[in-house]
Design an enzyme around this catalytic site. Structure first.
Site, PDB file in Angstrom:
ATOM      1  CB  CYS A   1      -1.801  -0.476   8.412  1.00 17.83           C
ATOM      2  SG  CYS A   1      -0.733   0.953   8.606  1.00 17.83           S
TER       3      CYS A   1
ATOM      4  CG  ASN B   1      -0.345  -0.038   2.528  1.00 20.80           C
ATOM      5  OD1 ASN B   1       0.790  -0.496   2.661  1.00 20.80           O
ATOM      6  ND2 ASN B   1      -1.047   0.446   3.528  1.00 20.80           N
TER       7      ASN B   1
ATOM      8  CD  GLU C   1       5.140  -0.550  12.239  1.00 18.88           C
ATOM      9  OE1 GLU C   1       3.898  -0.427  12.299  1.00 18.88           O
ATOM     10  OE2 GLU C   1       5.910   0.072  12.987  1.00 18.88           O
TER      11      GLU C   1
ATOM     12  CD  GLU D   1       8.432   0.597  10.071  1.00 19.96           C
ATOM     13  OE1 GLU D   1       7.380   0.930   9.486  1.00 19.96           O
ATOM     14  OE2 GLU D   1       9.347  -0.061   9.535  1.00 19.96           O
TER      15      GLU D   1
HETATM   16  N1  LIG Z   1       1.387  -1.461  10.555  1.00 17.75           N
HETATM   17  C1  LIG Z   1       1.858  -0.957   9.421  1.00 17.75           C
HETATM   18  O1  LIG Z   1       2.703  -0.089   9.408  1.00 17.75           O
HETATM   19  C2  LIG Z   1       1.308  -1.437   8.103  1.00 17.75           C
HETATM   20  C3  LIG Z   1       1.513  -0.652   6.971  1.00 17.75           C
HETATM   21  C4  LIG Z   1       0.997  -1.083   5.747  1.00 17.75           C
HETATM   22  C5  LIG Z   1       0.293  -2.270   5.652  1.00 17.75           C
HETATM   23  N2  LIG Z   1       0.109  -3.017   6.771  1.00 17.75           N
HETATM   24  C6  LIG Z   1      -0.676  -4.261   6.691  1.00 17.75           C
HETATM   25  O2  LIG Z   1      -0.307  -5.012   5.556  1.00 17.75           O
HETATM   26  C7  LIG Z   1      -1.397  -5.789   5.096  1.00 17.75           C
HETATM   27  C8  LIG Z   1      -1.580  -5.601   3.610  1.00 17.75           C
HETATM   28  O3  LIG Z   1      -0.391  -5.883   2.953  1.00 17.75           O
HETATM   29  P1  LIG Z   1      -0.100  -7.280   2.223  1.00 17.75           P
HETATM   30  O4  LIG Z   1      -1.364  -7.848   1.694  1.00 17.75           O
HETATM   31  O5  LIG Z   1       1.049  -7.057   1.304  1.00 17.75           O
HETATM   32  O6  LIG Z   1       0.388  -8.190   3.442  1.00 17.75           O
HETATM   33  P2  LIG Z   1       0.960  -9.662   3.402  1.00 17.75           P
HETATM   34  O7  LIG Z   1       1.100 -10.053   4.824  1.00 17.75           O
HETATM   35  O8  LIG Z   1       0.208 -10.529   2.491  1.00 17.75           O
HETATM   36  O9  LIG Z   1       2.412  -9.497   2.735  1.00 17.75           O
HETATM   37  C9  LIG Z   1       3.364  -8.615   3.242  1.00 17.75           C
HETATM   38  C10 LIG Z   1       4.738  -9.027   2.743  1.00 17.75           C
HETATM   39  O10 LIG Z   1       5.129 -10.238   3.363  1.00 17.75           O
HETATM   40  C11 LIG Z   1       5.593 -11.151   2.386  1.00 17.75           C
HETATM   41  N3  LIG Z   1       5.357 -12.493   2.893  1.00 17.75           N
HETATM   42  C12 LIG Z   1       4.215 -13.229   2.795  1.00 17.75           C
HETATM   43  N4  LIG Z   1       4.391 -14.411   3.428  1.00 17.75           N
HETATM   44  C13 LIG Z   1       5.644 -14.414   3.932  1.00 17.75           C
HETATM   45  C14 LIG Z   1       6.398 -15.356   4.698  1.00 17.75           C
HETATM   46  N5  LIG Z   1       5.908 -16.540   5.075  1.00 17.75           N
HETATM   47  N6  LIG Z   1       7.668 -15.024   5.070  1.00 17.75           N
HETATM   48  C15 LIG Z   1       8.180 -13.820   4.714  1.00 17.75           C
HETATM   49  N7  LIG Z   1       7.512 -12.908   3.983  1.00 17.75           N
HETATM   50  C16 LIG Z   1       6.259 -13.189   3.599  1.00 17.75           C
HETATM   51  C17 LIG Z   1       4.826 -10.768   1.132  1.00 17.75           C
HETATM   52  O11 LIG Z   1       5.477 -11.258  -0.017  1.00 17.75           O
HETATM   53  C18 LIG Z   1       4.820  -9.253   1.247  1.00 17.75           C
HETATM   54  O12 LIG Z   1       6.036  -8.717   0.767  1.00 17.75           O
HETATM   55  C19 LIG Z   1      -2.610  -5.287   5.879  1.00 17.75           C
HETATM   56  O13 LIG Z   1      -2.897  -6.199   6.911  1.00 17.75           O
HETATM   57  C20 LIG Z   1      -2.123  -3.965   6.450  1.00 17.75           C
HETATM   58  O14 LIG Z   1      -2.771  -3.567   7.624  1.00 17.75           O
HETATM   59  C21 LIG Z   1       0.607  -2.640   7.986  1.00 17.75           C
HETATM   60  O1  LIG Z   2      -0.433   1.921   5.958  1.00 20.73           O
HETATM   61  C1  LIG Z   2       0.104   2.149   7.029  1.00 20.73           C
HETATM   62  C2  LIG Z   2       1.160   3.167   7.331  1.00 20.73           C
HETATM   63  C3  LIG Z   2       0.650   4.540   7.098  1.00 20.73           C
HETATM   64  C4  LIG Z   2      -0.321   5.189   7.763  1.00 20.73           C
HETATM   65  N1  LIG Z   2      -0.424   6.390   7.180  1.00 20.73           N
HETATM   66  C5  LIG Z   2       0.467   6.459   6.209  1.00 20.73           C
HETATM   67  N2  LIG Z   2       1.122   5.319   6.175  1.00 20.73           N
END
Ligand SMILES: NC(=O)c1ccc[n+]([C@@H]2O[C@H](COP(=O)([O-])OP(=O)(O)OC[C@H]3O[C@@H](n4cnc5c(N)ncnc54)[C@H](O)[C@@H]3O)[C@@H](O)[C@H]2O)c1
Ligand SMILES: O=CCc1c[nH]cn1
Length: 485
Positions: free
Chosen positions: A285, A154, A251, A459
């Protein structure tokens, strides 16, 4: 669609592009139209090893440089990112489908801020002196070694910078794996860091799916893993890292509450609720997707949110007038529509939206539900789409209890003009990042991260330094040394 060139190769290791077309194909598409933006290959075992070998080899000399020297390079990279902000923003829009109106201000720009911030504090990263009578002790702040960053789709370049800047400022090297859906901007970041003077091997990018992330996490040369992703992935990565006793930053996802009291500035609270649910088409997120509104103001609040949401400009993300774009992928589109159906089936009232947008493609209308109850799927589970749920409440105590009744703890917000209440409420929130009378602002100077299932570590800000360095303690005896016999 602008002619954004295919990157020179899929991976960037040791200061140069590297290809291994034995890897699984990895295609990135413009979510607005489905057109192919670039075609790459996931890392093979040999690429994973090449990247980790490069990061390991670069470690000692990078750590030996002064903080000032390291900081200068990061600040230069921040300047280059700002000069190229438009080009990077267009690339990010093509990869994610987020409106250019957003990426121009929130993505590479946040990355530049982060590199600038950690570049500025790199010279001041020290241990401390501890006087112990005539003896004394001191601490040395040391890098952890080779770090691995794994990104979500995202905020691709923002996530890469939020991991790279503190890691590199502390003297670590990094191998970064972007999400398989958004592989492009991290490669640009790598080019820019090289141009800014970063020694080869200090920042490397390899592409791949979860398997590649897993191979990085399992490697014994890796000292730290920082993941941005979903809770299920976080659980797997955290467990794998624990086997090697590696440091982690997690995160993860959220289902954050936004509490609107009846003394709040309604205009501000309406704006915040819209930002907290529909910015990036809800793919953030920390979004405040459970909007608790005090009963007396609920009808007016709901009417105002509805009226303003109907003015969203849904269109081609590359058109700067567009402020609401498509979902990143077919999967995210399907997930969002299935949650909307669950909301209807479980008895919530659909106030607005609820369908795929007539434009076609992966657009889901900005959707508002009222009469949502705490047990409904749309109130309990992270959707990661443009779905806002209204939940009425009577008292502060009740709202807080319900707000905290979740496995997640990423973020929370409160709108009230009662200062005492505002601070009392945030003190009671079980969330790592809170906002009073605003929502979703994430300046680099403020730590960001979650509690409970939403994550481990922070972070940004000075807090991130603790997660990319460790202290060596040194006791200095000034004599004499006594012994029992
Ligand atoms: N807290 C935060 O700062 C933050 C920020 C952005 C997004 N998010 C979260 O991310 C999610 C959406 O992103 P997504 O769909 O890409 O998430 P995801 O968990 O499907 O994938 C995230 C990353 O992890 C990798 N991955 C998947 N399985 C793995 C494994 N077994 N070992 C190592 N790496 C692996 C993927 O290839 C990808 O690069 C939402 O739940 C969102 O809330 C959190
Ligand atoms: O997606 C999660 C991290 C974030 C929140 N606002 C901007 N970036």
């Amino acid at each position: 669609m602008p002619n954004i060139k295919q990157p020179e190769a899929s991976h960037y290791i040791n200061g140069q592009y590297v290809e291994d077309n034995a890897g699984t194909e990895l295609v990135t598409r413009y979510p607005a139209t489905g057109e192919v933006v670039a075609s790459l290959y996931a890392a093979t075992n040999s690429i994973v090893d090449h990247a980790l070998t490069a990061a390991d080899a670069a470690r000692a000399s990078w750590a030996a440089m002064t903080g000032s020297e390291r900081g200068r390079i990061l600040r230069k990279a921040a300047d280059i990112i700002r000069e190229r902000n438009r080009e990077l923003s267009v690339l990010e829009t093509l990869d994610t489908g987020k409106p250019l109106q957003e990426t121009l201000v929130a993505d590479a720009a946040s990355g530049a801020d982060c590199l600038e911030y950690f570049g500025a504090i790199a010279a001041g990263l020290t241990g401390e002196h501890i006087q112990l009578g005539k003896d004394f002790a001191y601490t040395i702040r040391e890098p952890l070694g080779v770090c691995v960053g794994i990104g979500a789709w995202n905020y691709p370049i923002q996530i890469a910078c939020w991991k790279a800047a503190p890691a590199l400022a502390c003297g670590n090297t990094l191998v970064f794996k972007p999400s398989e859906m958004t592989p492009l901007s991290a490669l640009k970041l790598a080019e820019i860091l090289t141009e800014a003077g970063l020694p080869d091997g200090v920042f490397n990018v390899i592409q791949g799916y979860g398997e590649t992330g897993g191979a990085l996490v399992d490697d014994s040369r890796v000292a730290k893993v920082s993941l941005t992703g979903s809770v299920p992935t976080g659980r797997k990565v955290y467990a794998a890292a624990a086997k090697g006793m590696k440091h982690v930053t997690m995160e993860l996802g959220g289902k954050s509450p936004l509490l609107i009291f009846d003394d709040a500035s309604l205009d501000d609270a309406v704006s915040a609720a819209i930002n907290a649910n529909f910015y990036s088409s809800g793919q953030i997120c920390s979004n405040g997707t459970r909007v608790f509104v005090q009963k007396g103001i609920l009808p007016e609040f709901l009417a105002r949110v509805k009226e303003r949401t109907q003015k969203a400009i849904i269109g081609d993300p590359l058109d700067e007038a567009t402020n609401f774009g498509p979902m990143i992928s077919q999967a995210q589109f399907d997930i969002t529509l299935s949650y909307i159906q669950k909301g209807i089936d479980e008895g919530a009232t659909l106030v607005l939206g609820g369908k795929a947008h007539h434009k076609g493609g992966l657009y889901v209308e900005p959707t508002i539900f009222s009469d949502v109850t705490d047990d409904m799927s749309i109130a309990r589970e992270e959707i990661f789409g443009p779905v806002m749920s209204f939940l009425p409440f009577d008292t502060e105590e009740e709202a807080l209890r319900r707000a905290n009744d979740t496995e997640f703890g990423l973020a929370a917000g409160v709108f009230t003009s009662d200062l005492t209440r505002a601070h009392r409420v945030v003190a009671a929130f079980e969330a790592g990042t809170c906002w009073i009378n605003t929502y979703n602002l994430t300046p680099i100077e403020m730590p960001f991260g979650g509690t409970k299932a939403s994550g481990v570590g922070r972070e940004n800000a000075k807090a991130a330094i603790e997660h990319y360095s460790e202290l060596k303690s040194v006791y200095v005896g000034m004599g004499p040394v006594e012994a029992a016999f």
